[in-house]
Write a protein that holds these residues in place. Structure first.
Motif, mmCIF file in Angstrom:
data_model
loop_
_atom_site.group_PDB
_atom_site.id
_atom_site.type_symbol
_atom_site.label_atom_id
_atom_site.label_comp_id
_atom_site.label_asym_id
_atom_site.label_seq_id
_atom_site.Cartn_x
_atom_site.Cartn_y
_atom_site.Cartn_z
ATOM 1 N N GLY A 168 61.781 -4.866 -17.436
ATOM 2 C CA GLY A 168 63.151 -5.029 -16.991
ATOM 3 C C GLY A 168 63.368 -4.426 -15.626
ATOM 4 O O GLY A 168 62.586 -3.585 -15.181
ATOM 5 N N GLN A 169 64.441 -4.843 -14.991
ATOM 6 C CA GLN A 169 64.833 -4.283 -13.696
ATOM 7 C C GLN A 169 65.576 -2.973 -13.948
ATOM 8 O O GLN A 169 66.811 -2.907 -13.869
ATOM 9 N N VAL A 170 64.827 -1.932 -14.264
ATOM 10 C CA VAL A 170 65.402 -0.640 -14.629
ATOM 11 C C VAL A 170 64.691 0.460 -13.882
ATOM 12 O O VAL A 170 63.544 0.287 -13.450
ATOM 13 N N PRO A 171 65.328 1.635 -13.741
ATOM 14 C CA PRO A 171 64.636 2.780 -13.143
ATOM 15 C C PRO A 171 63.459 3.212 -14.004
ATOM 16 O O PRO A 171 63.418 2.938 -15.214
ATOM 17 N N LEU A 172 62.523 3.913 -13.391
ATOM 18 C CA LEU A 172 61.297 4.309 -14.072
ATOM 19 C C LEU A 172 61.568 5.083 -15.351
ATOM 20 O O LEU A 172 60.923 4.856 -16.368
ATOM 21 N N ARG A 173 62.525 6.008 -15.334
ATOM 22 C CA ARG A 173 62.741 6.909 -16.463
ATOM 23 C C ARG A 173 63.727 6.350 -17.483
ATOM 24 O O ARG A 173 64.441 7.116 -18.144
ATOM 25 N N THR A 174 63.765 5.050 -17.602
ATOM 26 C CA THR A 174 64.638 4.413 -18.591
ATOM 27 C C THR A 174 63.935 4.403 -19.936
ATOM 28 O O THR A 174 62.936 3.707 -20.112
ATOM 29 N N ILE A 175 64.472 5.189 -20.886
ATOM 30 C CA ILE A 175 63.818 5.333 -22.183
ATOM 31 C C ILE A 175 64.575 4.601 -23.297
ATOM 32 O O ILE A 175 64.136 4.590 -24.439
ATOM 33 N N THR A 176 65.705 3.997 -22.963
ATOM 34 C CA THR A 176 66.515 3.297 -23.958
ATOM 35 C C THR A 176 66.044 1.861 -24.093
ATOM 36 O O THR A 176 66.073 1.109 -23.117
ATOM 37 N N SER A 177 65.647 1.465 -25.283
ATOM 38 C CA SER A 177 65.028 0.157 -25.477
ATOM 39 C C SER A 177 65.964 -0.999 -25.124
ATOM 40 O O SER A 177 65.515 -2.019 -24.580
ATOM 41 N N ARG A 178 67.255 -0.864 -25.383
ATOM 42 C CA ARG A 178 68.167 -1.981 -25.157
ATOM 43 C C ARG A 178 68.342 -2.293 -23.666
ATOM 44 O O ARG A 178 68.864 -3.365 -23.314
ATOM 45 N N MET A 179 67.877 -1.423 -22.786
ATOM 46 C CA MET A 179 67.984 -1.667 -21.351
ATOM 47 C C MET A 179 66.912 -2.624 -20.845
ATOM 48 O O MET A 179 67.004 -3.132 -19.732
ATOM 49 N N TYR A 180 65.887 -2.865 -21.653
ATOM 50 C CA TYR A 180 64.804 -3.752 -21.245
ATOM 51 C C TYR A 180 65.091 -5.170 -21.735
ATOM 52 O O TYR A 180 65.474 -5.380 -22.884
ATOM 53 N N ASP A 181 64.888 -6.140 -20.845
ATOM 54 C CA ASP A 181 65.263 -7.523 -21.138
ATOM 55 C C ASP A 181 64.188 -8.310 -21.874
ATOM 56 O O ASP A 181 64.487 -9.267 -22.589
ATOM 57 N N TYR A 182 62.937 -7.952 -21.679
ATOM 58 C CA TYR A 182 61.838 -8.760 -22.205
ATOM 59 C C TYR A 182 60.909 -7.894 -23.046
ATOM 60 O O TYR A 182 60.612 -6.757 -22.685
ATOM 61 N N TRP A 183 60.431 -8.497 -24.129
ATOM 62 C CA TRP A 183 59.587 -7.774 -25.078
ATOM 63 C C TRP A 183 58.419 -8.646 -25.537
ATOM 64 O O TRP A 183 58.560 -9.873 -25.665
ATOM 65 N N GLY A 184 57.304 -7.982 -25.819
ATOM 66 C CA GLY A 184 56.200 -8.662 -26.459
ATOM 67 C C GLY A 184 56.360 -8.625 -27.973
ATOM 68 O O GLY A 184 57.342 -8.080 -28.495
ATOM 69 N N GLN A 185 55.374 -9.167 -28.674
ATOM 70 C CA GLN A 185 55.455 -9.269 -30.124
ATOM 71 C C GLN A 185 54.930 -8.020 -30.825
ATOM 72 O O GLN A 185 55.152 -7.848 -32.027
ATOM 73 N N GLY A 186 54.223 -7.160 -30.100
ATOM 74 C CA GLY A 186 53.724 -5.919 -30.673
ATOM 75 C C GLY A 186 52.284 -6.017 -31.145
ATOM 76 O O GLY A 186 51.782 -7.089 -31.484
ATOM 77 N N THR A 187 51.617 -4.877 -31.154
ATOM 78 C CA THR A 187 50.255 -4.775 -31.668
ATOM 79 C C THR A 187 50.143 -3.487 -32.485
ATOM 80 O O THR A 187 50.644 -2.447 -32.084
ATOM 81 N N GLN A 188 49.495 -3.576 -33.635
ATOM 82 C CA GLN A 188 49.424 -2.440 -34.561
ATOM 83 C C GLN A 188 48.304 -1.482 -34.154
ATOM 84 O O GLN A 188 47.163 -1.905 -33.929
ATOM 85 N N VAL A 189 48.644 -0.195 -34.104
ATOM 86 C CA VAL A 189 47.667 0.866 -33.896
ATOM 87 C C VAL A 189 47.756 1.793 -35.107
ATOM 88 O O VAL A 189 48.828 2.311 -35.413
ATOM 89 N N THR A 190 46.642 1.974 -35.773
ATOM 90 C CA THR A 190 46.594 2.839 -36.953
ATOM 91 C C THR A 190 45.542 3.914 -36.732
ATOM 92 O O THR A 190 44.385 3.596 -36.423
#
Length: 120
Positions: free
Chosen positions: A95-117
């Motif tokens: 997303g077009q956000v500052p580097l220290r943006t930790i709030t997920s809703r501020m990001y516009d695009y997401w991947g589907q995720g990958t599991q790490v166990t």
């Protein structure tokens, strides 16, 4: 249209290393988030559009390294010294956000995720 596709998750033992990658067709801030089982999604690390600066949550500082290669359109998260509490689904976000943006809703695009166990 920004597309994000994660890869590289898996099952490892505590203390091991693992690299997850995000195919990211974007020149914006890219971050890694994770969602442990039964918990909310949390910020892990972020990197600026040109890779010149990065930012980490305290719990992974010194163990995880985020990097990007804009020629290959990839953003990687190298994870060393893995602990069982690192077990989660790992997502990359952009997303077009500052580097220290930790709030997920501020990001516009997401991947589907990958599991790490990480087993103990």
């Amino acid at each position: 249209q920004v597309q994000l596709v994660e890869s590289g998750g898996g099952v490892v033992q505590a203390g091991a290393s693992l690299r997850v990658s995000c195919a990211a067709s974007t020149r914006t801030t890219v971050a890694w988030f994770r969602q442990p089982p039964g918990k909310e999604r949390e910020f892990v690390a972020a990197i600026t559009w040109n890779g010149s600066n990065s930012y980490y949550v305290d719990s992974v500082k010194g163990r995880f390294t985020i990097s990007r290669d804009n020629a290959k359109n990839t953003v990687d998260l190298q994870m060393n010294g893995l602990k069982p509490e690192d077990t989660a689904v790992y997502y990359c976000a952009a997303g077009q956000v500052p580097l220290r943006t930790i709030t997920s809703r501020m990001y516009d695009y997401w991947g589907q995720g990958t599991q790490v166990t990480v087993s103990s």
